[in-house]
Design a protein around this motif. Structure first.
Motif, mmCIF file in Angstrom:
data_model
loop_
_atom_site.group_PDB
_atom_site.id
_atom_site.type_symbol
_atom_site.label_atom_id
_atom_site.label_comp_id
_atom_site.label_asym_id
_atom_site.label_seq_id
_atom_site.Cartn_x
_atom_site.Cartn_y
_atom_site.Cartn_z
ATOM 1 N N UNK A 1 -4.869 -1.753 14.158
ATOM 2 C CA UNK A 1 -5.142 -2.785 13.142
ATOM 3 C C UNK A 1 -5.382 -4.147 13.815
ATOM 4 N N UNK A 2 -4.631 -4.421 14.863
ATOM 5 C CA UNK A 2 -4.814 -5.683 15.593
ATOM 6 C C UNK A 2 -6.229 -5.744 16.179
ATOM 7 N N UNK A 3 -6.677 -4.633 16.759
ATOM 8 C CA UNK A 3 -8.034 -4.588 17.330
ATOM 9 C C UNK A 3 -9.081 -4.853 16.244
ATOM 10 N N UNK A 20 0.850 -1.196 0.000
ATOM 11 C CA UNK A 20 0.000 0.000 0.000
ATOM 12 C C UNK A 20 0.881 1.240 0.000
ATOM 13 N N UNK A 21 0.667 2.141 -0.984
ATOM 14 C CA UNK A 21 1.478 3.363 -1.052
ATOM 15 C C UNK A 21 0.571 4.587 -0.968
ATOM 16 N N UNK A 65 -7.059 1.774 3.770
ATOM 17 C CA UNK A 65 -6.900 0.338 3.477
ATOM 18 C C UNK A 65 -8.227 -0.386 3.728
ATOM 19 N N UNK A 66 -8.894 -0.046 4.832
ATOM 20 C CA UNK A 66 -10.161 -0.716 5.135
ATOM 21 C C UNK A 66 -11.256 -0.335 4.137
ATOM 22 N N UNK A 67 -11.288 0.936 3.716
ATOM 23 C CA UNK A 67 -12.276 1.363 2.717
ATOM 24 C C UNK A 67 -12.206 0.504 1.455
ATOM 25 N N UNK A 68 -10.979 0.103 1.113
ATOM 26 C CA UNK A 68 -10.796 -0.676 -0.109
ATOM 27 C C UNK A 68 -11.576 -1.980 -0.089
ATOM 28 N N UNK A 69 -11.784 -2.532 1.118
ATOM 29 C CA UNK A 69 -12.505 -3.804 1.190
ATOM 30 C C UNK A 69 -13.981 -3.647 0.827
ATOM 31 N N UNK A 70 -14.505 -2.414 0.905
ATOM 32 C CA UNK A 70 -15.873 -2.184 0.434
ATOM 33 C C UNK A 70 -15.893 -2.272 -1.084
ATOM 34 N N UNK A 71 -14.857 -1.681 -1.715
ATOM 35 C CA UNK A 71 -14.849 -1.664 -3.177
ATOM 36 C C UNK A 71 -14.610 -3.067 -3.732
ATOM 37 N N UNK A 72 -14.073 -3.964 -2.907
ATOM 38 C CA UNK A 72 -13.928 -5.372 -3.301
ATOM 39 C C UNK A 72 -15.256 -5.967 -3.711
ATOM 40 N N UNK A 73 -16.333 -5.486 -3.054
ATOM 41 C CA UNK A 73 -17.642 -6.027 -3.412
ATOM 42 C C UNK A 73 -18.442 -4.960 -4.156
ATOM 43 N N UNK A 74 -17.707 -3.990 -4.700
ATOM 44 C CA UNK A 74 -18.363 -2.968 -5.520
ATOM 45 C C UNK A 74 -19.183 -1.976 -4.722
ATOM 46 N N UNK A 75 -18.841 -1.798 -3.421
ATOM 47 C CA UNK A 75 -19.687 -0.996 -2.547
ATOM 48 C C UNK A 75 -18.999 0.275 -2.070
ATOM 49 N N UNK A 76 -19.805 1.106 -1.396
ATOM 50 C CA UNK A 76 -19.345 2.385 -0.865
ATOM 51 C C UNK A 76 -19.106 2.215 0.643
ATOM 52 N N UNK A 83 -1.001 -0.947 -4.445
ATOM 53 C CA UNK A 83 -2.146 -0.036 -4.415
ATOM 54 C C UNK A 83 -1.629 1.377 -4.203
ATOM 55 N N UNK A 84 -2.007 2.287 -5.099
ATOM 56 C CA UNK A 84 -1.601 3.688 -4.958
ATOM 57 C C UNK A 84 -2.813 4.502 -4.515
ATOM 58 N N UNK A 85 -2.769 5.008 -3.284
ATOM 59 C CA UNK A 85 -3.901 5.788 -2.771
ATOM 60 C C UNK A 85 -3.739 7.268 -3.098
ATOM 61 N N UNK A 86 -4.851 7.954 -3.437
ATOM 62 C CA UNK A 86 -4.794 9.399 -3.651
ATOM 63 C C UNK A 86 -4.877 10.102 -2.295
ATOM 64 N N UNK A 87 -4.804 11.423 -2.331
ATOM 65 C CA UNK A 87 -4.887 12.167 -1.080
ATOM 66 C C UNK A 87 -6.295 12.038 -0.483
ATOM 67 N N UNK A 88 -7.309 12.214 -1.337
ATOM 68 C CA UNK A 88 -8.674 12.215 -0.826
ATOM 69 C C UNK A 88 -9.474 11.052 -1.414
ATOM 70 N N UNK A 89 -9.693 10.025 -0.581
ATOM 71 C CA UNK A 89 -10.399 8.826 -1.053
ATOM 72 C C UNK A 89 -11.898 9.099 -1.190
ATOM 73 N N UNK A 90 -12.434 10.013 -0.346
ATOM 74 C CA UNK A 90 -13.879 10.286 -0.382
ATOM 75 C C UNK A 90 -14.335 10.818 -1.731
ATOM 76 N N UNK A 91 -13.450 11.577 -2.396
ATOM 77 C CA UNK A 91 -13.831 12.128 -3.708
ATOM 78 C C UNK A 91 -14.136 10.998 -4.689
ATOM 79 N N UNK A 92 -13.473 9.843 -4.486
ATOM 80 C CA UNK A 92 -13.710 8.687 -5.367
ATOM 81 C C UNK A 92 -15.149 8.180 -5.213
ATOM 82 N N UNK A 93 -15.606 8.074 -3.964
ATOM 83 C CA UNK A 93 -16.960 7.550 -3.732
ATOM 84 C C UNK A 93 -18.009 8.577 -4.134
#
Length: 503
Positions: free
Chosen positions: A133-135, A99-100, A194-205, A337-347
């Motif tokens: 992350x452990x929690x 993850x970058x 990183x966790x947000x990405x798991x929503x997009x795994x199933x095509x979700x927001x 995975x290359x993350x942008x500054x603002x992930x919310x703009x994607x959704x």
């Protein structure tokens, strides 16, 4: 789950519509039990979205690009008379993900080791983030333990069937169906991406997808991320071979026009203008297509149609297939995975304004697999960004403009270059795939990758059920229960085969 051993007393004629992974796996299980199975597939090949495509001297996994929960397929091969390790060569992907982030920070998740992953988080993001992350993973593991059997491995008949469970209140507290993925409350801006990405795994927001999707992160860590040597498409080839060995008849380039029904029971299908009689039909096509195009509009059908129309279709993908000449630089990880500054703009872009994302999160799959290139040192990369689905009626984006697609592809390549990964000077093959291309090649409406999204607490119940309200008609695959992605589609096939063999 138990498998059914031995031959059925009264072999039935069963039609399977669609030779995606779900249809193939169901067909093989039923044929093994002694039924007479015919698959009708509209395209010229089997495997659906699971395919490895050669373009010139490069091979690309253009559908799923890693295998999680390999036990689902180990079980499939074993129950249909073969051993997975004999026909497929699996290798672990380590690190599973690199993850970058846009500020130059990065973290690599280790395959099959929480300890190593936590050490890596601690080193690059700090001790606090590692504890967090452990929690989250302990919580995800608890969710997986209680949701696996009722929600994923069993037929989901209705919310009522779950109310009868003895530990219901405790289970509900753990699953917290009213909580979204964002509601897990991750404080670290890096880990929350990183966790947000798991929503997009199933095509979700992630802002409306249920917290239970965090179990995907746990499953990846606990059961590993795997690559199949030669490409993930080898999986569909080997499953097709299983079908053929078991006597399944596969008819390609054939459209089914209608599923025929008489007094609430399936009688067969109309194909190429002819009626063919079958005792049962398994549809491995998009559920909405089945209920709107293949079935006459009776009350029961209309009721399901209304239900399915309520659920939000999943997001789509815009992808680039890059054939690259050798480089002197250190190769990148298998999954970067290359993350942008603002992930919310994607959704916002995908789910609200339905426009291509200006600075999308970029997923690069760069397998170091000599079987996927014809020349040593060359690399075949599959690059994917989330995109709004194709539509010309305002509920998506019109992807038919080729000039725009080229311009957008360039924008993505610029973004990869800006992250310090040079590809322009190495480029030998560049192929663009839009959501419209996906719609046309595998009949996924709008190019939605995963059928319906998991947006909202009731999303598990708004998926098409495996048993339709029509006697003798079943639904399998990513748009039916339990959902999209290779592990769930494999389980979907097992659920449907067992439902038929129980009768």
């Amino acid at each position: 789950m138990t498998g059914h051993v031995g031959k059925v007393k009264n072999p039935e004629r069963i039609a399977v519509i669609g030779a995606g992974i779900g249809g193939l796996c169901t067909a093989a299980r039923l044929a093994k039990a002694g039924h007479l199975v015919t698959i009708f597939e509209s395209s010229n090949r089997t495997g659906g979205k699971c395919r490895t495509e050669w373009i010139g001297r490069y091979a690309f996994d253009t559908g799923p690009s890693l295998l999680t929960l390999p036990a689902v397929y180990r079980d499939f091969f074993q129950r249909t008379g073969d051993v997975m390790g004999r026909v497929l060569d699996l290798e672990e992907v380590n690190p599973s993900f690199d993850y970058r982030f846009n500020d130059g920070k990065s973290v690599q998740f280790a395959n099959l080791s929480r300890k190593k992953t936590l050490d890596a988080i601690s080193e690059s993001l700090g001790e606090q983030d590692a504890l967090e992350w452990d929690r989250v993973m302990l919580q995800a593991e608890a969710m997986w333990d209680v949701s696996r059997e009722p929600f994923i491995e069993s037929e989901l008949k209705s919310p009522l069937s779950l109310l009868k469970r003895p530990r219901l209140m405790r289970d509900l507290k753990i699953i917290s169906p009213w909580k979204t993925l964002r509601g897990i409350g991750i404080k670290s801006p890096y880990l929350s991406k990183i966790m947000d990405r798991y929503a997009t795994y199933s095509g979700s927001d992630p802002r409306s997808a249920p917290a239970v999707l965090s179990t995907i992160a746990f499953v990846e860590e606990a059961f590993g991320a795997w690559h199949i040597k030669g490409g993930i498409g080898k999986l569909s080839e080997r499953i097709t071979e299983r079908c053929e060995k078991l006597g399944v008849k596969i008819i390609l380039n054939t459209y089914v026009d209608e599923i025929t029904v008489k007094s609430g029971t399936v009688t067969g299908i109309n194909v190429n203008g002819n009626f063919e009689e079958f005792d049962r039909v398994v549809a491995n096509a998009d559920a909405l297509t089945v209920y709107t195009k293949l079935l006459a509009p009776t009350n029961k059908v209309m009721k399901v149609r209304k239900q399915l129309a309520k659920s939000e279709p999943s997001l789509a993908g815009f992808s680039l297939l890059l054939g690259l000449k050798p480089s002197q630089n250190e190769p990148i990880a298998h999954h970067t995975i290359l993350f942008p500054e603002n992930y919310d703009l994607e959704f916002e872009a995908i789910f609200t304004s339905k426009t291509p994302v200006e600075k999308p999160t970029i997923y690069i799959c760069a397998p170091r697999d000599p079987l996927m290139v014809k020349d040593p040192g060359h690399e075949a990369w599959f690059v994917l960004v989330n995109a709004p689905r194709h539509s010309t009626s305002g509920d998506g984006f019109d992807w038919s403009n080729k000039d725009f697609s080229h311009q957008y592809a360039n924008q993505i390549i610029n973004q990869i270059e800006a992250a310090g990964i040079s590809i322009r000077d190495r480029l030998e093959v560049l192929e663009i795939r839009t959501p419209l291309d996906l719609q046309e090649s595998v009949h996924a409406p709008g190019g939605s990758i995963y059928g319906n999204s998991s947006n909202g607490a009731r999303s598990a119940f708004s998926r098409a059920k495996n048993r339709s309200p029509i006697k003798g008609l079943y639904l399998v695959g990513g748009s039916a229960h339990p959902g999209g992605g290779l592990p769930l589609v494999g389980l979907s096939a097992e659920i449907v085969a067992n439902a038929i063999l129980e009768n």
